[in-house]
Design a protein around this motif. Structure first.
Motif, PDB file in Angstrom:
ATOM      1  N   ASP A   8       0.692  -1.415   0.001  1.00  0.00           N
ATOM      2  CA  ASP A   8      -0.034  -0.008  -0.062  1.00  0.00           C
ATOM      3  C   ASP A   8       0.832   1.406  -0.020  1.00  0.00           C
ATOM      4  OD1 ASP A   8       0.972  -0.069   2.544  1.00  0.00           O
ATOM      5  OD2 ASP A   8      -0.683   0.266   3.521  1.00  0.00           O
ATOM      6  N   LYS A  34      -3.124  -0.313  -7.837  1.00  0.00           N
ATOM      7  CA  LYS A  34      -3.101  -1.506  -6.937  1.00  0.00           C
ATOM      8  C   LYS A  34      -2.441  -1.281  -5.647  1.00  0.00           C
ATOM      9  CE  LYS A  34      -1.658  -6.303  -7.109  1.00  0.00           C
ATOM     10  NZ  LYS A  34      -0.848  -7.338  -7.275  1.00  0.00           N
ATOM     11  N   ILE A  56      -9.140  -0.902 -13.635  1.00  0.00           N
ATOM     12  CA  ILE A  56      -9.047  -0.398 -12.267  1.00  0.00           C
ATOM     13  C   ILE A  56     -10.231  -0.335 -11.219  1.00  0.00           C
ATOM     14  CG2 ILE A  56      -8.367   1.627 -10.737  1.00  0.00           C
ATOM     15  CD1 ILE A  56      -6.367   2.293 -13.084  1.00  0.00           C
ATOM     16  N   TRP A  61     -10.042  -0.831  -6.853  1.00  0.00           N
ATOM     17  CA  TRP A  61      -8.804   0.084  -6.586  1.00  0.00           C
ATOM     18  C   TRP A  61      -9.313   1.352  -6.675  1.00  0.00           C
ATOM     19  CZ3 TRP A  61      -5.219  -3.086 -10.803  1.00  0.00           C
ATOM     20  CH2 TRP A  61      -4.855  -4.354 -10.221  1.00  0.00           C
TER      21      TRP A  61
END
Ligand code: NDP
Length: 246
Positions: A8, A34, A56, A61
């Motif tokens: 992250d 991501k 996406i 995401w």
């Protein structure tokens, strides 16, 4: 140099990637999203950007934004409009990847038509200058913003018949180095990545008869870009990073 980042690492970052509808830019946009970034997808062909947008969103995401823009035709007011929109919608820009590029046609320098030379210079160099000129104030609104240029081996050592592309990559590297020096004592950092030989439409145009089985794919070369966009690279400035060191 280690390019590892946490899954992250780009959470809450706003990252604009030029040429994100295809090739290395597309893969980078997917990997940035991501890793938690809100991506701004900029490119020429809207359908390609929409495909990346859908991919996406399907993965849940962060929802990206699409900016259709032909870097060959855009003028200074288009870039100013882009900067204003980003500032109004997001309040800051944490990352800018100047990835879009055109190869032109490989041929002897003396045979390059002026309009082809001008187009390659416009897309590969002048658009970067205009984008930086208008976006630097928005990048300065972020705590630690990072600008990454897509470089090339022929931007460090000229090669016969790679004429305007090679010259444009030297110029882009000059832009990176000048800005890295100008902003050396600021929160901004400027670095370049040479992805090395990678299987994309541009590579196929340069080497149409090449055996692609040994070529790296876009997913194999994006790690240094992700690292340079993440806070792990704070303090790294003015670097030319090889994604495929010899
Ligand atoms: P691709 O040709 O696969 O993708 C280029 C991207 O740039 C596309 O998304 C394209 O959009 C966009 N683009 C081109 N012209 C314009 C324009 N006028 N306006 C807006 N967007 C434009 O290239 P790669 O992924 O291979 O290359 C990415 C970067 O990496 C380039 O800067 C290249 O020079 C560099 N590089 C690549 C290497 C390789 O082996 N692939 C090696 C060394 C450097 P659209 O598809 O809509 O035209």
């Amino acid at each position: 140099m280690q390019f590892e980042i946490s899954p992250d690492a780009l959470a809450n970052k706003i990252i604009l990637i030029t040429g994100s509808g295809d090739g290395i830019g597309k893969q980078l946009a997917l990997d940035c999203a991501k890793a938690g970034a809100t991506t701004i997808l900029l490119g020429k062909t809207v359908e390609k950007l929409e495909q990346v947008y859908d991919q996406i969103c399907q993965n849940n995401w962060p929802q990206p934004a699409i900016v259709p823009m032909d870097l060959n035709g855009a003028n200074e007011s288009h870039y100013q409009g882009l900067a204003t929109t980003i500032e109004e919608q997001f309040g800051k820009l944490d990352g800018l990847v100047l990835n879009a590029g055109q190869l032109g046609t490989l041929r002897p320098l003396a045979q390059i038509p002026l309009d082809e030379w001008s187009e390659v210079m416009q897309v590969n160099v002048t658009s970067q200058f205009l984008m930086l000129k208008t976006l630097i104030p928005v990048l300065q609104k972020a705590q630690h913003a990072s600008v990454v240029f897509a470089s090339s081996g022929v931007g460090r050592k000229g090669r016969a018949y790679w004429g305007c592309y090679s010259v444009s990559k030297f110029a882009s590297d000059g832009l990176m180095q000048s800005l890295a020096d100008e902003y050396a004592n600021s929160s901004l950092r400027f670095n370049a990545v040479n992805p090395g030989a990678t299987h994309t439409a541009m590579r196929t145009k340069a080497y149409p008869a090449e055996n692609i089985s040994s070529l790296k794919k876009p997913e194999d070369v994006v790690a240094p870009y992700l690292y340079l966009l993440s806070d792990s690279s704070i303090g790294q400035n003015g670097l030319f990073v090889e994604a495929q060191p010899k």
